[in-house]
Design a protein around this motif. Structure first.
Motif, short mmCIF file in Angstrom:
data_model
loop_
_atom_site.label_atom_id
_atom_site.label_comp_id
_atom_site.label_asym_id
_atom_site.label_seq_id
_atom_site.Cartn_x
_atom_site.Cartn_y
_atom_site.Cartn_z
N ARG A 159 2.69 -8.14 -7.88
CA ARG A 159 3.35 -9.42 -8.14
C ARG A 159 4.42 -9.71 -7.09
O ARG A 159 4.51 -10.84 -6.58
N ASP A 160 5.22 -8.69 -6.73
CA ASP A 160 6.26 -8.87 -5.72
C ASP A 160 5.65 -9.19 -4.35
O ASP A 160 6.17 -10.03 -3.61
N CYS A 161 4.53 -8.52 -4.04
CA CYS A 161 3.86 -8.77 -2.76
C CYS A 161 3.36 -10.21 -2.69
O CYS A 161 3.56 -10.91 -1.69
N THR A 162 2.71 -10.66 -3.76
CA THR A 162 2.19 -12.04 -3.81
C THR A 162 3.32 -13.05 -3.69
O THR A 162 3.22 -14.05 -2.97
N LYS A 163 4.43 -12.77 -4.37
CA LYS A 163 5.60 -13.66 -4.32
C LYS A 163 6.15 -13.75 -2.90
O LYS A 163 6.48 -14.84 -2.40
N ASN A 164 6.26 -12.61 -2.22
CA ASN A 164 6.79 -12.60 -0.85
C ASN A 164 5.88 -13.34 0.11
O ASN A 164 6.34 -14.05 1.02
N ILE A 165 4.57 -13.16 -0.06
CA ILE A 165 3.61 -13.84 0.82
C ILE A 165 3.70 -15.36 0.64
O ILE A 165 3.70 -16.12 1.62
N LYS A 166 3.80 -15.81 -0.61
CA LYS A 166 3.92 -17.25 -0.87
C LYS A 166 5.21 -17.81 -0.28
O LYS A 166 5.24 -18.93 0.26
N GLU A 216 0.83 -1.21 0.00
CA GLU A 216 0.00 0.00 0.00
C GLU A 216 0.86 1.26 0.00
O GLU A 216 0.54 2.24 -0.68
N ARG A 217 1.96 1.24 0.77
CA ARG A 217 2.86 2.40 0.80
C ARG A 217 3.49 2.65 -0.56
O ARG A 217 3.56 3.79 -1.04
N LEU A 218 3.94 1.57 -1.21
CA LEU A 218 4.56 1.70 -2.53
C LEU A 218 3.55 2.19 -3.57
O LEU A 218 3.86 3.02 -4.43
N GLU A 219 2.34 1.65 -3.50
CA GLU A 219 1.30 2.06 -4.44
C GLU A 219 0.94 3.53 -4.25
O GLU A 219 0.77 4.28 -5.22
N LYS A 220 0.85 3.96 -2.99
CA LYS A 220 0.52 5.36 -2.70
C LYS A 220 1.61 6.29 -3.24
O LYS A 220 1.31 7.32 -3.86
N ARG A 221 2.87 5.90 -3.04
CA ARG A 221 3.99 6.71 -3.52
C ARG A 221 3.97 6.79 -5.05
O ARG A 221 4.23 7.84 -5.63
N LEU A 222 3.64 5.68 -5.69
CA LEU A 222 3.60 5.66 -7.15
C LEU A 222 2.43 6.49 -7.67
O LEU A 222 2.57 7.22 -8.67
#
Length: 671
Positions: free
Chosen positions: A505-512, A478-484
């Motif tokens: 995609r990076d968030c999903t990868k990290n969660i997995k 959310e922080r990265l999206e807000k900054r973007l």
């Protein structure tokens, strides 16, 4: 009422059209679709959209607009290399207009690209086309580098001219020899300004033209192919290194044929409504109805429509059962019969507008519900949920729309208490404590000490530890999206979307990855090797099972908020009838709380029903009240107060106003 019977209906006594003529019958819609497919014009597209946005969406596709095929290209005499280049472009076009893109822009963009490529005959011409597309797409962005460079050139030319005026003594001998005099040198700097300004003006004209004819409408993948440097380089090289001397036509045509012959079960439904052998109605008011005009008068419907093959017998069956079902629904909602049509905007059709395998459907453009002749029974509550959902959103905006309150924030014409009530229903539908499992990959993982530390702090609870880190990753996302998004005015929409997708995609990868890491830590600490890893989803089982039903589909259906809302509404209606010892299989059937069924069950169902109770109460006050008639006719009567109380409450005789809300300074508050 005006006679609007069709030729087939002239001798019918029951199954005939009446009231306002409902546009969009299958025959009329088919004629408009045919006209569009022949002309491919924006005007004919609008005529289809006027009748059905769903049908417009179905025919405005890449394959319909430009049915590109390698076999056809070969038959037209096009060289393999040119056909290959056009296919590269074609494959990157979105199959249909993406969200936020108008169908007319999408249509025109495909036709324009088709026209651009039609006359290409050489490799150089194809490369020029690629460059032209890249420039065009760049100019469609908010701050294109082409424009920024032209503006910079103007600024530079002006600064150089000012320097020349102030420092003629610094002119070099070579410069003076070239121009002949100081004044000629100064004039040359002035000419540079004029040339730079002319180039800027040309770039602005080019940008205006690009914005009027957007290729961004072709979709995210097409745009990023040209706007992302690495993607564009790979795309160009793929074409450049293709050997056009090889005769690859046979292989290309065979590949297409093989793809066509592949069978797929992706569209096969995993659940269908099971209808009872006999339709029962227990309890409820007696409704006197002999002809379709009676249905319109009693419930304030704007029109009724019967299909060509719906004769008097089946028409009479649907007419009687629809009247009883709407009366029962009005009882459940505790509203007058006329209010069910939300200001006389609802139309009803029987076997007149069916499409595909759907037993029933709602058309938001025309505000009409269609029940098929054989399969529409039991689905009326579901379609009425769509109608109310759509009308509520439209009323809040004060303008026509095909959107839904379950998927969009309400407009300013309704108070915040209505939005809060709807949000509560959506939260009850989607947010819960459901746990699902993912397979353990049984790998060795390297990780930092914080993962083991948190695992121990949470006393070895695998699901809680995973949930903790999932929350961390989601907050970072959310922080990265807000900054973007703060830079969205600077970035081309396609590049913005690409970067947002990468963050997701990076968030999903990290969660997995963290799921597997915690399972590995658990094995190290306890010696227990988990076969399946428990995951706290934060969702309801209702939503998870809907997502499971959506697996294999090209796009979600079961898990769409509007569909979840409609099935929750069905369940609520059937439960309310059951509480009162009533039943109406024509209105609603088949919402049993069974695992694997697309309906809520257990505590989730109870919470959803409670939220639905409160929402309906609020809607009575602020929405349905807007459609109350001043005088009652003989066929429309208000329900006795005890029926109203029971229909919304839990069986208690306490008035609904006292149980669900209190008045304070003119504001409505929920307990």
């Amino acid at each position: 009422m005006k006679n609007i019977r069709t030729e087939e209906q002239m001798n019918r006594k029951i199954a005939y059209d009446c009231g306002e003529k409902i546009a969009g019958a299958r025959k009329e819609l088919a004629a408009r679709k045919k006209a569009f497919l022949l002309s491919m014009s924006v005007e004919d597209l609008k005529r289809v959209e006027e009748m059905s946005t769903e049908e417009a969406q179905a025919i405005v596709t890449k394959k319909q607009i430009w049915p590109f095929d390698m076999k056809n290209e070969k038959e037209k005499g096009r060289s393999y290399l040119m056909a290959f280049g056009i296919k590269m472009l074609y494959d990157r076009i979105s199959p249909k207009a993406e969200d936020g893109i108008s169908r007319s822009d999408y249509l025109q963009a495909i036709l324009r690209l088709k026209e651009w490529t039609e006359s290409i005959q050489t490799r150089d011409e194809m490369m020029d086309c690629f460059s032209k597309l890249r420039r065009h797409l760049e100019l469609e962005g908010p701050k294109p580098w082409i424009l920024l460079a032209a503006e910079r050139n103007v600024r530079t030319a002006k600064k150089e001219y000012e320097w020349a005026l102030e420092n003629p003594e610094d002119f070099s001998e070579a410069l003076l020899n070239e121009y002949g005099s100081v004044s000629a040198v100064i004039n040359s700097y002035k000419t540079r300004i004029e040339e730079a300004e002319a180039a800027l003006e040309e770039a602005l004209k080019e940008q205006k033209q690009a914005l009027q004819n957007p290729f961004l409408a072709l979709g995210y993948r097409f745009a990023t192919t040209f706007l992302d440097n690495n993607s564009y380089k790979a795309f160009r090289n793929k074409f450049l290194y293709e050997n056009g001397n090889w005769n690859k036509w046979e292989a290309a045509v065979k590949k297409k044929a093989d793809k066509k012959n592949k069978s797929t079960n992706s569209t096969k439904e995993k659940w269908t409504r099971v209808l009872p052998e006999y339709f029962e109605r227990i309890g409820g008011r007696e409704i006197q109805i002999k002809r379709p005009e009676d249905l319109l008068v009693i419930f304030g419907l704007r029109g009724a429509q019967f299909g060509k093959w719906v004769e008097d017998n089946s028409g009479g069956f649907h007419l009687k059962n629809t009247a009883e079902a709407l009366a029962d629904l009005a009882d459940i909602l505790a509203i007058q019969d006329e209010q069910i049509s939300c200001g006389k905007v609802l139309g009803i059709a029987f076997g007149a507008r069916g499409k595909g395998k759907a037993a029933a459907h709602y058309e938001p453009t025309l505000k009409v519900i269609n029940l098929t002749k054989e399969g529409g029974m039991g689905a009326l509550a579901h379609e009425m949920a769509h109608f109310l959902d759509n009308c509520l959103y439209e009323f809040s905006l004060g303008e026509r729309t095909t959107g839904y309150a379950s998927e969009n924030p309400l407009g300013a014409k309704l108070p915040s208490s209505v939005q809060e009530a709807i949000d509560a229903v959506i939260d009850a539908i989607s947010k819960g404590d459901a746990v699902k499992t993912v397979p353990n990959e049984n790998k060795r993982w390297s990780f930092t000490g914080k993962f083991r530390q948190m695992y121990k702090l949470l006393e070895g609870n695998v699901a809680k530890t995973i949930a903790f880190f999932e929350k961390e990753y989601l907050e970072e996302k959310e922080r990265l999206e807000k900054r973007l998004m703060e830079r969205q005015d600077e970035l081309n929409p396609a590049i913005l979307k690409k970067r947002l997708k990468k963050i997701q995609r990076d968030c999903t990868k990290n969660i997995k990855k963290v799921q597997q890491v915690i399972a590995y830590i658990h094995e190290q600490e306890t010696g227990e090797k988990l076969k399946d890893i428990p995951i706290a989803t934060g969702k309801t089982y209702f939503l998870i099972e809907a997502e499971e039903l959506d697996k294999g589909r090209k796009e979600p259906y079961w898990s769409k908020p509007r569909e979840m809302f409609a099935r929750a509404f069905e369940s609520w209606v059937q439960d309310k009838l059951n509480q009162q010892g009533r039943r109406n299989d024509y209105l609603v059937t088949g919402t049993k709380a069974i695992i694997g069924q697309p309906y809520p069950r257990g505590e989730e169902r109870k919470k959803i029903n409670e939220a639905m109770d409160r929402m309906v109460c609020i809607l009575q006050e602020y929405f349905f009240s807007q459609f109350k008639t001043k005088e009652k006719n003989a066929t429309t009567k208000m329900r006795p107060k005890e029926v109203i109380t029971q229909s919304i409450g839990t069986g208690s005789s306490t008035p609904i106003e006292e149980r669900f809300m209190m008045e304070s300074n003119g504001q409505l508050y929920l307990f």
